[in-house]
Design a protein around this motif. Structure first.
Motif, mmCIF file in Angstrom:
data_model
loop_
_atom_site.group_PDB
_atom_site.id
_atom_site.type_symbol
_atom_site.label_atom_id
_atom_site.label_comp_id
_atom_site.label_asym_id
_atom_site.label_seq_id
_atom_site.Cartn_x
_atom_site.Cartn_y
_atom_site.Cartn_z
ATOM 1 N N LYS A 56 0.862 -1.416 -0.001
ATOM 2 C CA LYS A 56 -0.218 0.122 0.003
ATOM 3 C C LYS A 56 1.017 1.142 0.086
ATOM 4 O O LYS A 56 0.737 2.059 0.661
ATOM 5 N N LEU A 57 1.775 1.313 -0.920
ATOM 6 C CA LEU A 57 2.539 2.575 -1.100
ATOM 7 C C LEU A 57 1.686 3.628 -1.216
ATOM 8 O O LEU A 57 0.854 3.748 -2.169
ATOM 9 N N VAL A 58 2.289 4.784 -0.873
ATOM 10 C CA VAL A 58 1.900 6.174 -0.966
ATOM 11 C C VAL A 58 2.858 7.071 -1.289
ATOM 12 O O VAL A 58 4.067 6.971 -1.127
ATOM 13 N N VAL A 59 2.416 8.103 -2.260
ATOM 14 C CA VAL A 59 3.599 9.076 -2.685
ATOM 15 C C VAL A 59 2.887 10.481 -2.381
ATOM 16 O O VAL A 59 1.554 10.675 -2.723
ATOM 17 N N LEU A 60 3.778 11.446 -2.187
ATOM 18 C CA LEU A 60 3.197 12.790 -2.248
ATOM 19 C C LEU A 60 3.281 13.322 -3.555
ATOM 20 O O LEU A 60 3.962 13.012 -4.500
ATOM 21 N N ASP A 64 2.357 18.834 -3.269
ATOM 22 C CA ASP A 64 2.695 18.969 -1.851
ATOM 23 C C ASP A 64 3.964 19.003 -1.692
ATOM 24 O O ASP A 64 4.484 19.716 -0.769
ATOM 25 N N LYS A 65 4.912 18.482 -2.516
ATOM 26 C CA LYS A 65 6.355 18.472 -2.499
ATOM 27 C C LYS A 65 6.784 20.251 -2.522
ATOM 28 O O LYS A 65 7.683 20.459 -1.958
ATOM 29 N N MET A 68 6.108 21.698 0.525
ATOM 30 C CA MET A 68 7.147 21.584 1.538
ATOM 31 C C MET A 68 8.478 22.229 1.473
ATOM 32 O O MET A 68 8.886 23.123 2.180
ATOM 33 N N LYS A 69 8.860 22.545 -0.033
ATOM 34 C CA LYS A 69 9.763 23.021 -0.147
ATOM 35 C C LYS A 69 9.973 24.746 -0.056
ATOM 36 O O LYS A 69 11.007 25.199 0.328
ATOM 37 N N SER A 71 8.071 25.901 2.245
ATOM 38 C CA SER A 71 8.163 26.426 3.573
ATOM 39 C C SER A 71 9.491 26.035 4.163
ATOM 40 O O SER A 71 9.688 26.614 5.304
ATOM 41 N N CYS A 72 10.008 25.054 3.697
ATOM 42 C CA CYS A 72 11.455 24.804 4.329
ATOM 43 C C CYS A 72 12.240 25.885 3.841
ATOM 44 O O CYS A 72 13.164 26.364 4.573
ATOM 45 N N ALA A 75 11.920 28.834 6.273
ATOM 46 C CA ALA A 75 12.246 28.441 7.552
ATOM 47 C C ALA A 75 13.768 28.669 7.790
ATOM 48 O O ALA A 75 14.449 28.834 8.480
ATOM 49 N N LYS A 76 14.412 28.627 6.807
ATOM 50 C CA LYS A 76 15.682 28.930 6.758
ATOM 51 C C LYS A 76 16.335 30.217 7.177
ATOM 52 O O LYS A 76 15.595 31.245 7.071
#
Lengths: 76, 184
Positions: A56-60, A64-65, A68-69, A71-72, A75-76
């Motif tokens: 039951k693999l899941v991927v973003l 979404d990725k 994430m990038k 907000s990363c 945050a820096k």
């Protein structure tokens, strides 16, 4: 009627995604009866399909990725 | 021993899916899992200076995520009322009385182990996928995990169907080899 091993492998892959036609499947079955190597490969290939299903693999999603990038880097 | 270095810019591309799978199997909710992965990256960035380099990057991130999962369960359990544990021996209402004998584990059940195995399996596959060449991994994920149609993948990547099947074939062969020792 006899197809090459390359062809058989391709049909075998297609069959894992239910995209092989009936005629292709018949040719593949016939080939597998004759060719031990392909028969073994086919078994493994099927096993891989069932493992992937079982896990039951899941991927973003790319979206979404990207979020994430973003907000990363904030945050820096 | 080789020392590891952090490359935060590559984190999302390299580890997001792996961490996401890890989190989903533990919290059973993809939205929460997504947030936990996000928090993990942020926490990783903030404490990057504490990284000593004795663990691989991914191991280090998993360790952070583990804490995040624990924190998550603490948080939802500390909400009022949820900390109270109600216990009843039997959830079956049609059972007559509370027979403790009915509640013992079935010694022949493999069910619990299945869950553990599946989780390890998921991470093993994810790990093997991350070792594939990028393009192959991408096509394999779209086809197998996202379940996209062949035609749609071809259109979005600008390749033709026979290219796609060649890449699928290489990816599958690669995965079989990679998973071989443990899972076949």
């Amino acid at each position: 009627m006899m197809i090459s091993c390359e062809k058989a492998a391709k049909i075998c892959d297609k069959a894992q995604y239910k995209e092989a036609s009936i005629w292709e499947k018949i040719k593949l079955k016939f080939h597998l009866l004759m060719c031990n190597t392909c028969a073994k490969h086919s078994l493994k290939n099927k096993k891989l399909t069932s493992l992937c299903k079982q896990a039951k693999l899941v991927v973003l999603s790319e979206e979404d990725k990207k979020k994430m990038k973003d907000s990363c880097s904030k945050a820096k | 021993m080789e020392t590891h270095q952090l490359h935060p810019d590559t984190w999302v591309d390299l580890y997001a899916d792996y961490l996401f799978n890890y989190a989903v199997t533990r919290v059973n909710d993809s939205e929460i899992a997504k947030d936990l992965v996000q928090d993990t990256f942020i926490a990783g960035l903030k404490s990057a200076k504490n990284f000593k380099g004795d663990a691989a990057e991914r191991t280090w991130l998993i360790a952070i995520l583990k804490r995040k999962v624990i924190d998550h369960y603490r948080k939802i359990n500390s909400k009022k009322g949820k900390a109270e544990v109600r216990m009843s021996y039997s959830s079956q209402t049609d059972a007559e009385g509370d027979w403790l004998e009915e509640r013992i584990a079935d010694p022949n059940s493999n069910f619990e182990n299945d869950a553990i195995e599946n989780e390890e399996l998921g991470l093993a596959i994810q790990n093997c996928i991350s070792k594939l060449p990028k393009k192959q991994a991408q096509v394999f994920i779209m086809k197998t995990i996202e379940g996209m149609e062949t035609e749609d993948i071809c259109n979005s990547l600008g390749i033709n169907a026979s290219n796609l099947w060649v890449m699928i074939h290489r990816a599958r062969t690669g995965l079989m080899g990679c998973l071989n020792q443990n899972w076949f």
